[in-house]
Motif scaffolding. Structure first.
Motif, PDB file in Angstrom:
ATOM      1  N   MET A   1      80.615  55.561 101.869  1.00  0.00           N
ATOM      2  CA  MET A   1      79.286  55.518 101.323  1.00  0.00           C
ATOM      3  C   MET A   1      79.037  54.103 100.852  1.00  0.00           C
ATOM      4  O   MET A   1      79.881  53.487 100.233  1.00  0.00           O
ATOM      5  N   VAL A   2      77.824  53.579 101.142  1.00  0.00           N
ATOM      6  CA  VAL A   2      77.510  52.181 100.868  1.00  0.00           C
ATOM      7  C   VAL A   2      76.248  52.064 100.038  1.00  0.00           C
ATOM      8  O   VAL A   2      75.245  52.727 100.297  1.00  0.00           O
ATOM      9  N   ASP A   3      76.297  51.185  99.033  1.00  0.00           N
ATOM     10  CA  ASP A   3      75.127  50.797  98.251  1.00  0.00           C
ATOM     11  C   ASP A   3      74.324  49.863  99.139  1.00  0.00           C
ATOM     12  O   ASP A   3      74.740  48.746  99.423  1.00  0.00           O
TER      13      ASP A   3
ATOM     14  N   LEU B   1      75.169  65.365  97.665  1.00  0.00           N
ATOM     15  CA  LEU B   1      76.492  64.903  98.067  1.00  0.00           C
ATOM     16  C   LEU B   1      77.345  64.755  96.819  1.00  0.00           C
ATOM     17  O   LEU B   1      76.846  64.333  95.771  1.00  0.00           O
ATOM     18  N   ILE B   2      78.606  65.077  96.919  1.00  0.00           N
ATOM     19  CA  ILE B   2      79.551  64.758  95.858  1.00  0.00           C
ATOM     20  C   ILE B   2      80.445  63.666  96.430  1.00  0.00           C
ATOM     21  O   ILE B   2      81.044  63.832  97.487  1.00  0.00           O
ATOM     22  N   VAL B   3      80.494  62.549  95.715  1.00  0.00           N
ATOM     23  CA  VAL B   3      81.234  61.376  96.183  1.00  0.00           C
ATOM     24  C   VAL B   3      82.418  61.121  95.260  1.00  0.00           C
ATOM     25  O   VAL B   3      82.262  61.052  94.045  1.00  0.00           O
ATOM     26  N   ASP B   4      83.587  60.998  95.876  1.00  0.00           N
ATOM     27  CA  ASP B   4      84.779  60.612  95.136  1.00  0.00           C
ATOM     28  C   ASP B   4      84.821  59.088  95.145  1.00  0.00           C
ATOM     29  O   ASP B   4      84.996  58.469  96.188  1.00  0.00           O
ATOM     30  N   THR B   5      84.619  58.477  93.978  1.00  0.00           N
ATOM     31  CA  THR B   5      84.514  57.020  93.902  1.00  0.00           C
ATOM     32  C   THR B   5      85.868  56.320  93.953  1.00  0.00           C
ATOM     33  O   THR B   5      85.922  55.095  94.006  1.00  0.00           O
TER      34      THR B   5
ATOM     35  N   VAL C   1      68.535  60.124  97.552  1.00  0.00           N
ATOM     36  CA  VAL C   1      69.001  58.742  97.413  1.00  0.00           C
ATOM     37  C   VAL C   1      69.629  58.223  98.704  1.00  0.00           C
ATOM     38  O   VAL C   1      69.961  57.047  98.805  1.00  0.00           O
ATOM     39  N   VAL C   2      69.779  59.085  99.701  1.00  0.00           N
ATOM     40  CA  VAL C   2      70.337  58.660 100.989  1.00  0.00           C
ATOM     41  C   VAL C   2      69.263  57.890 101.747  1.00  0.00           C
ATOM     42  O   VAL C   2      68.168  58.397 101.998  1.00  0.00           O
ATOM     43  N   ALA C   3      69.584  56.649 102.109  1.00  0.00           N
ATOM     44  CA  ALA C   3      68.656  55.809 102.859  1.00  0.00           C
ATOM     45  C   ALA C   3      68.799  56.043 104.356  1.00  0.00           C
ATOM     46  O   ALA C   3      67.816  56.139 105.082  1.00  0.00           O
ATOM     47  N   ARG C   4      70.041  56.112 104.822  1.00  0.00           N
ATOM     48  CA  ARG C   4      70.301  56.384 106.238  1.00  0.00           C
ATOM     49  C   ARG C   4      71.762  56.758 106.419  1.00  0.00           C
ATOM     50  O   ARG C   4      72.582  56.508 105.545  1.00  0.00           O
ATOM     51  N   ILE C   5      72.051  57.318 107.567  1.00  0.00           N
ATOM     52  CA  ILE C   5      73.407  57.730 107.893  1.00  0.00           C
ATOM     53  C   ILE C   5      73.791  57.111 109.227  1.00  0.00           C
ATOM     54  O   ILE C   5      73.051  57.225 110.201  1.00  0.00           O
ATOM     55  N   ASN C   6      74.931  56.469 109.271  1.00  0.00           N
ATOM     56  CA  ASN C   6      75.472  55.932 110.505  1.00  0.00           C
ATOM     57  C   ASN C   6      76.595  56.870 110.918  1.00  0.00           C
ATOM     58  O   ASN C   6      77.720  56.743 110.435  1.00  0.00           O
TER      59      ASN C   6
ATOM     60  N   ASN D   1      70.142  54.276  98.503  1.00  0.00           N
ATOM     61  CA  ASN D   1      69.221  53.281  97.967  1.00  0.00           C
ATOM     62  C   ASN D   1      69.328  53.178  96.450  1.00  0.00           C
ATOM     63  O   ASN D   1      68.333  53.118  95.736  1.00  0.00           O
ATOM     64  N   ARG D   2      70.545  53.157  95.953  1.00  0.00           N
ATOM     65  CA  ARG D   2      70.848  52.948  94.543  1.00  0.00           C
ATOM     66  C   ARG D   2      71.976  51.927  94.444  1.00  0.00           C
ATOM     67  O   ARG D   2      72.800  51.810  95.348  1.00  0.00           O
ATOM     68  N   THR D   3      72.022  51.209  93.337  1.00  0.00           N
ATOM     69  CA  THR D   3      73.088  50.234  93.128  1.00  0.00           C
ATOM     70  C   THR D   3      74.326  50.928  92.580  1.00  0.00           C
ATOM     71  O   THR D   3      74.252  52.055  92.086  1.00  0.00           O
ATOM     72  N   LYS D   4      75.430  50.232  92.637  1.00  0.00           N
ATOM     73  CA  LYS D   4      76.658  50.760  92.043  1.00  0.00           C
ATOM     74  C   LYS D   4      76.441  51.040  90.563  1.00  0.00           C
ATOM     75  O   LYS D   4      76.900  52.038  90.042  1.00  0.00           O
ATOM     76  N   GLU D   5      75.757  50.135  89.903  1.00  0.00           N
ATOM     77  CA  GLU D   5      75.529  50.285  88.462  1.00  0.00           C
ATOM     78  C   GLU D   5      74.708  51.540  88.166  1.00  0.00           C
ATOM     79  O   GLU D   5      74.998  52.275  87.224  1.00  0.00           O
TER      80      GLU D   5
END
Length: 97
Positions: free
Chosen positions: A1-3, A25-29, A44-49, A58-62
């Motif tokens: 998953m990418v910011d 989605l549940i993301v294990d960081t 918050v999902v912008a796109r999926i590759n 479309n959110r920052t890590k912070e």
């Protein structure tokens, strides 16, 4: 998953749900937030590759780091999802157009 704004990885998708009106989605960081899991609404999902198996958000890590704590016992409850929606939704601290 990418910011998407920075191109930084934030973790691996552990679980996903695509029910109408309750997609998340549940993301294990991993080590990024000391093994913390976060729950992200599908909005918050912008796109999926799918070729590279990468989800862009479309959110920052912070913003993700400051999101409400993931609650393993409550994550399927509507009230919990509403609390999360209050953070990521219009007017919330994690909101972004």
């Amino acid at each position: 998953m990418v910011d998407r704004s920075r191109g930084w990885g934030i973790g691996k998708v552990a679980t996903a749900n695509n029910e109408a009106g309750a997609s998340w989605l549940i993301v294990d960081t991993g080590p990024w937030i000391f093994g913390k899991k976060v729950m992200l609404p599908a909005g918050v999902v912008a796109r999926i590759n799918s070729e590279n198996e990468v989800v862009h958000v479309n959110r920052t890590k912070e913003e993700i780091k400051n999101a409400p704590e993931f609650d393993e016992d409550r994550y399927q409850e509507q009230t919990y999802r509403e609390e999360l929606g209050g953070y990521y939704g219009f007017g919330g601290r994690g909101y972004r157009q």
